[in-house]
Design an enzyme around this catalytic site. Sequence first.
Site, short mmCIF file in Angstrom:
data_model
loop_
_atom_site.label_atom_id
_atom_site.label_comp_id
_atom_site.label_asym_id
_atom_site.label_seq_id
_atom_site.Cartn_x
_atom_site.Cartn_y
_atom_site.Cartn_z
N CYS A 1 -0.42 1.66 12.84
CA CYS A 1 -1.11 0.40 12.57
C CYS A 1 -1.94 0.60 11.30
O CYS A 1 -2.88 1.41 11.29
CB CYS A 1 -2.01 0.01 13.74
SG CYS A 1 -3.04 -1.45 13.41
N CYS B 1 -1.99 -7.40 8.20
CA CYS B 1 -1.35 -6.24 8.79
C CYS B 1 -1.09 -5.26 7.66
O CYS B 1 -0.34 -5.56 6.73
CB CYS B 1 -0.05 -6.60 9.50
SG CYS B 1 0.82 -5.17 10.20
#
Length: 343
Positions: free
Chosen positions: A246, A75
């Site tokens: 993101c 991530c």
Amino acid sequence: MVVYKYCANGNDFLLFHTFIEGDYAPLARTLCHRFSGIGADGLVVVLPIRQAESRLECSYMWDFYNADGSRAEMCGNASRCVAYYAYSMGLAPAAHQFLSTFGVIKVSVKHHTVVPISDTNISAKTALVASNLGRYKNLKILGTLETLLATLQSDLLSTLDSIRALFGEWYFLDTGVPHLVCFVQDSTLVAALGNKAAPLHKTLFLLMQHLRKHYNANVNLAYIQDQATIALATYERGVEDITLACGTGMAACFVVGYKAYHTAQKATLIPPSLEQVELWCEPTRDFIQAESNKVFCIEDSCSNVLDPVATESTTIKSSIENRDGTEEICLQGMVRCVAMCEV
């Protein structure tokens, strides 16, 4: 146990460190719940590096969970949050590397400061943090929306008729997490995903939700504002919603933008949070400080600037079909500690 909440460009994560490895999925589901928990996009458990991996010279390793308790290899924004957390806690120096399931991630904390919050007596720790996500993998063209529509439910097809011509081709690549990327011709499509009241939101949301399930990947719509600026919105698996940002999604859009649409070698990405992130590429695993004036491009060349809805040339298609990157993607943006909670 004390849990810290960090935010990176709209993505928020809960973090704590421990010596105990285990399954923290139930804890992630409980703490990350937006209404009955603290609320976050994911949970990061910081663990000491195992003896077997000591040769990698990492300061720590992480165990990362999405809000639904599922694990993810990588991530991008969480990597910047954990870097700042580890530095703030004295677990690592400003420039260090840690071990993720995806591999070794190099990070750098810069311009650390304490910023007063307007109209309050509270201050927040803030820093500019860069992360090297490594090389992207398996870049390929999936085809036009018409090609993908064959997999959709029949009741969704008619709702897309009025906007079908606004979509470019769809791409797949892995930037630590698998992503679908599509550049669109109208900025209102991207804006609608960040605004649940917008008329197009439901239609686009259902499209992205279906594609996420079919391809088991995050789904991104992007729009080129200018050759150095890309707006985007990402539907994230594990969160199962459009998130405010993101990191791996921004990396995926950056790669597709540069390779297919000839955007700049260093670009600014703008997610729904409107907090900008800079992305660029580096040619080696040696981490180069983000403030360097030298910028590197992706190895494969592109033709002239393309209209996102135009069909790419055979040369471009063949050059990016099932390809792995030869350089590494880096992103840089602000990170702040927003809360500390005892649980």
